[in-house]
Design a protein around this motif. Sequence first.
Motif, PDB file in Angstrom:
ATOM      1  N   VAL A  32       5.733  82.074  62.844  1.00  0.00           N
ATOM      2  CA  VAL A  32       6.451  80.820  62.610  1.00  0.00           C
ATOM      3  C   VAL A  32       5.716  79.629  63.212  1.00  0.00           C
ATOM      4  O   VAL A  32       5.670  78.542  62.616  1.00  0.00           O
ATOM      5  N   ARG A  33       5.140  79.802  64.385  1.00  0.00           N
ATOM      6  CA  ARG A  33       4.426  78.697  65.035  1.00  0.00           C
ATOM      7  C   ARG A  33       3.315  78.169  64.118  1.00  0.00           C
ATOM      8  O   ARG A  33       3.138  76.954  63.975  1.00  0.00           O
ATOM      9  N   GLY A  34       2.566  79.057  63.512  1.00  0.00           N
ATOM     10  CA  GLY A  34       1.508  78.643  62.601  1.00  0.00           C
ATOM     11  C   GLY A  34       2.048  77.982  61.349  1.00  0.00           C
ATOM     12  O   GLY A  34       1.452  77.041  60.815  1.00  0.00           O
ATOM     13  N   VAL A  35       3.197  78.457  60.867  1.00  0.00           N
ATOM     14  CA  VAL A  35       3.814  77.857  59.676  1.00  0.00           C
ATOM     15  C   VAL A  35       4.274  76.445  59.971  1.00  0.00           C
ATOM     16  O   VAL A  35       4.106  75.535  59.148  1.00  0.00           O
ATOM     17  N   TRP A  36       4.871  76.235  61.152  1.00  0.00           N
ATOM     18  CA  TRP A  36       5.271  74.870  61.527  1.00  0.00           C
ATOM     19  C   TRP A  36       4.067  73.944  61.570  1.00  0.00           C
ATOM     20  O   TRP A  36       4.112  72.820  61.061  1.00  0.00           O
ATOM     21  N   ALA A  37       2.975  74.417  62.166  1.00  0.00           N
ATOM     22  CA  ALA A  37       1.761  73.603  62.242  1.00  0.00           C
ATOM     23  C   ALA A  37       1.221  73.299  60.848  1.00  0.00           C
ATOM     24  O   ALA A  37       0.826  72.160  60.546  1.00  0.00           O
ATOM     25  N   ALA A  38       1.198  74.309  59.977  1.00  0.00           N
ATOM     26  CA  ALA A  38       0.692  74.118  58.612  1.00  0.00           C
ATOM     27  C   ALA A  38       1.576  73.148  57.841  1.00  0.00           C
ATOM     28  O   ALA A  38       1.078  72.280  57.100  1.00  0.00           O
ATOM     29  N   SER A  39       2.888  73.265  58.010  1.00  0.00           N
ATOM     30  CA  SER A  39       3.816  72.374  57.306  1.00  0.00           C
ATOM     31  C   SER A  39       3.614  70.927  57.737  1.00  0.00           C
ATOM     32  O   SER A  39       3.594  70.007  56.904  1.00  0.00           O
ATOM     33  N   PHE A  40       3.469  70.722  59.044  1.00  0.00           N
ATOM     34  CA  PHE A  40       3.250  69.367  59.544  1.00  0.00           C
ATOM     35  C   PHE A  40       1.926  68.820  59.021  1.00  0.00           C
ATOM     36  O   PHE A  40       1.838  67.665  58.580  1.00  0.00           O
ATOM     37  N   ALA A  41       0.886  69.643  59.043  1.00  0.00           N
ATOM     38  CA  ALA A  41      -0.430  69.209  58.574  1.00  0.00           C
ATOM     39  C   ALA A  41      -0.398  68.873  57.091  1.00  0.00           C
ATOM     40  O   ALA A  41      -0.968  67.859  56.654  1.00  0.00           O
ATOM     41  N   ILE A  42       0.255  69.708  56.285  1.00  0.00           N
ATOM     42  CA  ILE A  42       0.341  69.452  54.845  1.00  0.00           C
ATOM     43  C   ILE A  42       1.135  68.174  54.581  1.00  0.00           C
ATOM     44  O   ILE A  42       0.790  67.374  53.706  1.00  0.00           O
ATOM     45  N   GLY A  43       2.216  67.970  55.347  1.00  0.00           N
ATOM     46  CA  GLY A  43       2.996  66.745  55.180  1.00  0.00           C
ATOM     47  C   GLY A  43       2.181  65.501  55.478  1.00  0.00           C
ATOM     48  O   GLY A  43       2.249  64.506  54.746  1.00  0.00           O
ATOM     49  N   VAL A  44       1.382  65.537  56.539  1.00  0.00           N
ATOM     50  CA  VAL A  44       0.522  64.399  56.872  1.00  0.00           C
ATOM     51  C   VAL A  44      -0.585  64.253  55.826  1.00  0.00           C
ATOM     52  O   VAL A  44      -0.968  63.126  55.470  1.00  0.00           O
ATOM     53  N   ALA A  45      -1.101  65.366  55.310  1.00  0.00           N
ATOM     54  CA  ALA A  45      -2.122  65.306  54.261  1.00  0.00           C
ATOM     55  C   ALA A  45      -1.584  64.610  53.014  1.00  0.00           C
ATOM     56  O   ALA A  45      -2.310  63.871  52.332  1.00  0.00           O
ATOM     57  N   ALA A  46      -0.302  64.843  52.696  1.00  0.00           N
ATOM     58  CA  ALA A  46       0.312  64.151  51.560  1.00  0.00           C
ATOM     59  C   ALA A  46       0.310  62.646  51.788  1.00  0.00           C
ATOM     60  O   ALA A  46       0.102  61.852  50.856  1.00  0.00           O
ATOM     61  N   ALA A  47       0.537  62.232  53.049  1.00  0.00           N
ATOM     62  CA  ALA A  47       0.434  60.807  53.382  1.00  0.00           C
ATOM     63  C   ALA A  47      -0.995  60.316  53.204  1.00  0.00           C
ATOM     64  O   ALA A  47      -1.224  59.164  52.817  1.00  0.00           O
ATOM     65  N   GLY A  48      -1.978  61.186  53.480  1.00  0.00           N
ATOM     66  CA  GLY A  48      -3.371  60.817  53.262  1.00  0.00           C
ATOM     67  C   GLY A  48      -3.657  60.504  51.808  1.00  0.00           C
ATOM     68  O   GLY A  48      -4.309  59.506  51.478  1.00  0.00           O
ATOM     69  N   ALA A  49      -3.145  61.363  50.916  1.00  0.00           N
ATOM     70  CA  ALA A  49      -3.322  61.101  49.483  1.00  0.00           C
ATOM     71  C   ALA A  49      -2.573  59.849  49.065  1.00  0.00           C
ATOM     72  O   ALA A  49      -3.095  59.000  48.329  1.00  0.00           O
ATOM     73  N   GLY A  50      -1.333  59.705  49.552  1.00  0.00           N
ATOM     74  CA  GLY A  50      -0.540  58.538  49.190  1.00  0.00           C
ATOM     75  C   GLY A  50      -1.148  57.240  49.682  1.00  0.00           C
ATOM     76  O   GLY A  50      -1.096  56.220  48.989  1.00  0.00           O
ATOM     77  N   GLY A  51      -1.750  57.254  50.871  1.00  0.00           N
ATOM     78  CA  GLY A  51      -2.372  56.038  51.401  1.00  0.00           C
ATOM     79  C   GLY A  51      -3.520  55.559  50.541  1.00  0.00           C
ATOM     80  O   GLY A  51      -3.699  54.345  50.335  1.00  0.00           O
ATOM     81  N   SER A  52      -4.306  56.476  50.009  1.00  0.00           N
ATOM     82  CA  SER A  52      -5.409  56.088  49.127  1.00  0.00           C
ATOM     83  C   SER A  52      -4.891  55.431  47.857  1.00  0.00           C
ATOM     84  O   SER A  52      -5.456  54.441  47.370  1.00  0.00           O
ATOM     85  N   LEU A  53      -3.801  55.969  47.318  1.00  0.00           N
ATOM     86  CA  LEU A  53      -3.239  55.399  46.090  1.00  0.00           C
ATOM     87  C   LEU A  53      -2.626  54.026  46.358  1.00  0.00           C
ATOM     88  O   LEU A  53      -2.822  53.086  45.579  1.00  0.00           O
ATOM     89  N   LEU A  54      -1.896  53.910  47.463  1.00  0.00           N
ATOM     90  CA  LEU A  54      -1.243  52.634  47.766  1.00  0.00           C
ATOM     91  C   LEU A  54      -2.249  51.535  48.083  1.00  0.00           C
ATOM     92  O   LEU A  54      -1.970  50.356  47.859  1.00  0.00           O
ATOM     93  N   SER A  55      -3.425  51.915  48.598  1.00  0.00           N
ATOM     94  CA  SER A  55      -4.429  50.900  48.919  1.00  0.00           C
ATOM     95  C   SER A  55      -4.887  50.139  47.684  1.00  0.00           C
ATOM     96  O   SER A  55      -5.363  49.005  47.784  1.00  0.00           O
ATOM     97  N   VAL A  56      -4.757  50.774  46.518  1.00  0.00           N
ATOM     98  CA  VAL A  56      -5.146  50.130  45.263  1.00  0.00           C
ATOM     99  C   VAL A  56      -4.022  49.254  44.722  1.00  0.00           C
ATOM    100  O   VAL A  56      -4.269  48.269  44.017  1.00  0.00           O
ATOM    101  N   LEU A  57      -2.789  49.583  45.072  1.00  0.00           N
ATOM    102  CA  LEU A  57      -1.634  48.905  44.474  1.00  0.00           C
ATOM    103  C   LEU A  57      -1.124  47.726  45.303  1.00  0.00           C
ATOM    104  O   LEU A  57      -0.589  46.775  44.747  1.00  0.00           O
ATOM    105  N   TYR A  58      -1.265  47.808  46.630  1.00  0.00           N
ATOM    106  CA  TYR A  58      -0.673  46.794  47.499  1.00  0.00           C
ATOM    107  C   TYR A  58      -1.641  46.416  48.621  1.00  0.00           C
ATOM    108  O   TYR A  58      -2.380  47.271  49.111  1.00  0.00           O
ATOM    109  N   PRO A  59      -1.623  45.137  49.056  1.00  0.00           N
ATOM    110  CA  PRO A  59      -2.351  44.789  50.285  1.00  0.00           C
ATOM    111  C   PRO A  59      -1.704  45.505  51.471  1.00  0.00           C
ATOM    112  O   PRO A  59      -0.520  45.838  51.441  1.00  0.00           O
ATOM    113  N   PHE A  60      -2.468  45.722  52.524  1.00  0.00           N
ATOM    114  CA  PHE A  60      -1.931  46.445  53.674  1.00  0.00           C
ATOM    115  C   PHE A  60      -2.527  45.888  54.957  1.00  0.00           C
ATOM    116  O   PHE A  60      -3.611  45.312  54.973  1.00  0.00           O
TER     117      PHE A  60
END
Length: 294
Positions: A185-213
């Motif tokens: 479970v400890r590893g799953v929690w770490a993986a889940s948190f990492a994947i969630g932050v990675a999704a923010a990584g993808a989203g940040g790249s997309l938003l950089s094209v759409l909006y000033p930041f």
Amino acid sequence: MARLLQAVVLGLLVGGVYALVAAGMNLIFGVMRVINLAQGGMLILSAYLTYTLWNATGLDPLLLVLITTPCLLVVGWATYYVFIERSRTTDPSMALVTTFGLTLVTKGVIALIWGNEPHSVTPGYANRSFSVLGLTFPQAQVYACLVAAVVLAGLYLLLRRTWLGRSIQATAGSAEGARLIGIEVRGVWAASFAIGVAAAGAGGSLLSVLYPFMPSSADHWIGLMLAIVVLGGMGSLPGSVLGALVIALAESLTSDYVSPDWAGAVPYLAIILVLVARPQGLLGTRLREDTSRP
């Protein structure tokens, strides 16, 4: 009618990107019951990384998702083990305080490196559009929405078709039950948190094209993510998609028919209405008060 259809089109295109932005936060909450307030800072950090790489290499900023996503995956993994794990085992409420502190630190580091002035990423298609049946489809929004759909589809397949995904689902249902069937479970929690932050990584790249930041933009985006998660249902990824589309459509219609100044209030109005009428959200499930937490 054409005006209404145009507002709907723009809302749906932006809503696809919103869905990706909120998916990571909802995944983390669904598995760990932690509201990651650092997600907004991670989103803006990814936008600045995209800006820097785009300036240095000239690569299409949407293709830079392939770089920012794994970079933020590593950041998320390290953040969990260094900060989140200890705080959530000490006191569940401390994880919320820790993530809030992390977003303040992230904004400070961003301001130290890149400054406090607004930045934007403007590829050649940023001000171009398609015209179909009298409707305008901005190219940047179309491409960003398509990339967001691909990433969301990949996240869905990861959760549904892989051993890691099944482990994440089992842990989200019951951490103790997952331990009994041999899941680390400890590893799953770490993986889940990492994947969630990675999704923010993808989203940040997309938003950089759409909006000033700028560094303080993290506050706006964390508010929007919370609105989407609350509206769709905390812990429900399909709810994130539905909530994102509803809020994006509401913003687009409000901006077009009322005033752009009022569009920013839509997410917060959504939070109030949902908490009053349906606290579990559109697709969320009501949790029993006596349910044990991991």
